[in-house]
Design a protein around this motif. Sequence first.
Motif, PDB file in Angstrom:
ATOM      1  N   VAL A  53       0.832  -1.196   0.000  1.00 44.20           N
ATOM      2  CA  VAL A  53       0.000   0.000   0.000  1.00 44.20           C
ATOM      3  C   VAL A  53       0.873   1.255   0.000  1.00 44.20           C
ATOM      4  O   VAL A  53       0.534   2.260  -0.619  1.00 44.20           O
ATOM      5  CB  VAL A  53      -0.965  -0.009   1.207  1.00 44.20           C
ATOM      6  CG1 VAL A  53      -1.627   1.332   1.410  1.00 44.20           C
ATOM      7  CG2 VAL A  53      -2.005  -1.095   1.028  1.00 44.20           C
ATOM      8  N   ALA A  54       2.012   1.182   0.680  1.00 42.32           N
ATOM      9  CA  ALA A  54       2.894   2.345   0.776  1.00 42.32           C
ATOM     10  C   ALA A  54       3.573   2.659  -0.560  1.00 42.32           C
ATOM     11  O   ALA A  54       3.853   3.830  -0.843  1.00 42.32           O
ATOM     12  CB  ALA A  54       3.950   2.113   1.853  1.00 42.32           C
ATOM     13  N   LEU A  55       3.856   1.661  -1.372  1.00 40.49           N
ATOM     14  CA  LEU A  55       4.542   1.897  -2.651  1.00 40.49           C
ATOM     15  C   LEU A  55       3.777   2.845  -3.578  1.00 40.49           C
ATOM     16  O   LEU A  55       4.345   3.838  -4.034  1.00 40.49           O
ATOM     17  CB  LEU A  55       4.826   0.568  -3.351  1.00 40.49           C
ATOM     18  CG  LEU A  55       5.959  -0.266  -2.768  1.00 40.49           C
ATOM     19  CD1 LEU A  55       5.998  -1.634  -3.432  1.00 40.49           C
ATOM     20  CD2 LEU A  55       7.276   0.440  -2.942  1.00 40.49           C
ATOM     21  N   PRO A  56       2.501   2.610  -3.875  1.00 48.48           N
ATOM     22  CA  PRO A  56       1.793   3.548  -4.759  1.00 48.48           C
ATOM     23  C   PRO A  56       1.592   4.922  -4.115  1.00 48.48           C
ATOM     24  O   PRO A  56       1.623   5.941  -4.812  1.00 48.48           O
ATOM     25  CB  PRO A  56       0.439   2.885  -5.023  1.00 48.48           C
ATOM     26  CG  PRO A  56       0.515   1.531  -4.492  1.00 48.48           C
ATOM     27  CD  PRO A  56       1.702   1.421  -3.617  1.00 48.48           C
ATOM     28  N   ILE A  57       1.399   4.961  -2.813  1.00 45.88           N
ATOM     29  CA  ILE A  57       1.228   6.246  -2.136  1.00 45.88           C
ATOM     30  C   ILE A  57       2.504   7.071  -2.250  1.00 45.88           C
ATOM     31  O   ILE A  57       2.461   8.269  -2.556  1.00 45.88           O
ATOM     32  CB  ILE A  57       0.825   6.031  -0.667  1.00 45.88           C
ATOM     33  CG1 ILE A  57      -0.587   5.473  -0.595  1.00 45.88           C
ATOM     34  CG2 ILE A  57       0.932   7.333   0.120  1.00 45.88           C
ATOM     35  CD1 ILE A  57      -1.030   5.058   0.785  1.00 45.88           C
ATOM     36  N   MET A  58       3.648   6.440  -2.017  1.00 44.82           N
ATOM     37  CA  MET A  58       4.917   7.156  -2.129  1.00 44.82           C
ATOM     38  C   MET A  58       5.174   7.572  -3.573  1.00 44.82           C
ATOM     39  O   MET A  58       5.671   8.667  -3.819  1.00 44.82           O
ATOM     40  CB  MET A  58       6.071   6.294  -1.611  1.00 44.82           C
ATOM     41  CG  MET A  58       6.071   6.155  -0.129  1.00 44.82           C
ATOM     42  SD  MET A  58       7.505   5.321   0.513  1.00 44.82           S
ATOM     43  CE  MET A  58       7.579   3.853  -0.446  1.00 44.82           C
ATOM     44  N   TYR A  59       4.842   6.726  -4.528  1.00 44.11           N
ATOM     45  CA  TYR A  59       5.028   7.064  -5.940  1.00 44.11           C
ATOM     46  C   TYR A  59       4.191   8.293  -6.313  1.00 44.11           C
ATOM     47  O   TYR A  59       4.649   9.186  -7.008  1.00 44.11           O
ATOM     48  CB  TYR A  59       4.647   5.877  -6.819  1.00 44.11           C
ATOM     49  CG  TYR A  59       4.801   6.160  -8.291  1.00 44.11           C
ATOM     50  CD1 TYR A  59       6.065   6.160  -8.886  1.00 44.11           C
ATOM     51  CD2 TYR A  59       3.712   6.440  -9.078  1.00 44.11           C
ATOM     52  CE1 TYR A  59       6.219   6.433 -10.225  1.00 44.11           C
ATOM     53  CE2 TYR A  59       3.839   6.717 -10.418  1.00 44.11           C
ATOM     54  CZ  TYR A  59       5.105   6.706 -10.991  1.00 44.11           C
ATOM     55  OH  TYR A  59       5.246   6.983 -12.327  1.00 44.11           O
ATOM     56  N   PHE A  60       2.953   8.320  -5.816  1.00 39.70           N
ATOM     57  CA  PHE A  60       2.058   9.430  -6.124  1.00 39.70           C
ATOM     58  C   PHE A  60       2.575  10.744  -5.533  1.00 39.70           C
ATOM     59  O   PHE A  60       2.530  11.774  -6.188  1.00 39.70           O
ATOM     60  CB  PHE A  60       0.661   9.125  -5.582  1.00 39.70           C
ATOM     61  CG  PHE A  60      -0.312  10.245  -5.766  1.00 39.70           C
ATOM     62  CD1 PHE A  60      -0.837  10.526  -7.025  1.00 39.70           C
ATOM     63  CD2 PHE A  60      -0.702  11.029  -4.699  1.00 39.70           C
ATOM     64  CE1 PHE A  60      -1.726  11.561  -7.202  1.00 39.70           C
ATOM     65  CE2 PHE A  60      -1.586  12.060  -4.862  1.00 39.70           C
ATOM     66  CZ  PHE A  60      -2.116  12.339  -6.119  1.00 39.70           C
TER      67      PHE A  60
END
Length: 63
Positions: A53-60
């Motif tokens: 879940v943290a990967l897409p949030i950080m990417y965004f």
Amino acid sequence: MYYDGIGSIINSILFLWIVFLVFQRINNRYPASNPWKKDLILTFIQSVVVVLVALPIMYFFIK
């Protein structure tokens, strides 16, 4: 916590797994203790979900 590669992701999963396992074992000692196998599996799944879940949030937010 920005992930540079697969090694960083694995380290994050292992760190979160240990943290979640400690809290799981402390919180569920009383009145009956959960078996280790259940706690290990549950906390591993939790740590993988948090990292995924943290990967897409950080990417965004970084891009």
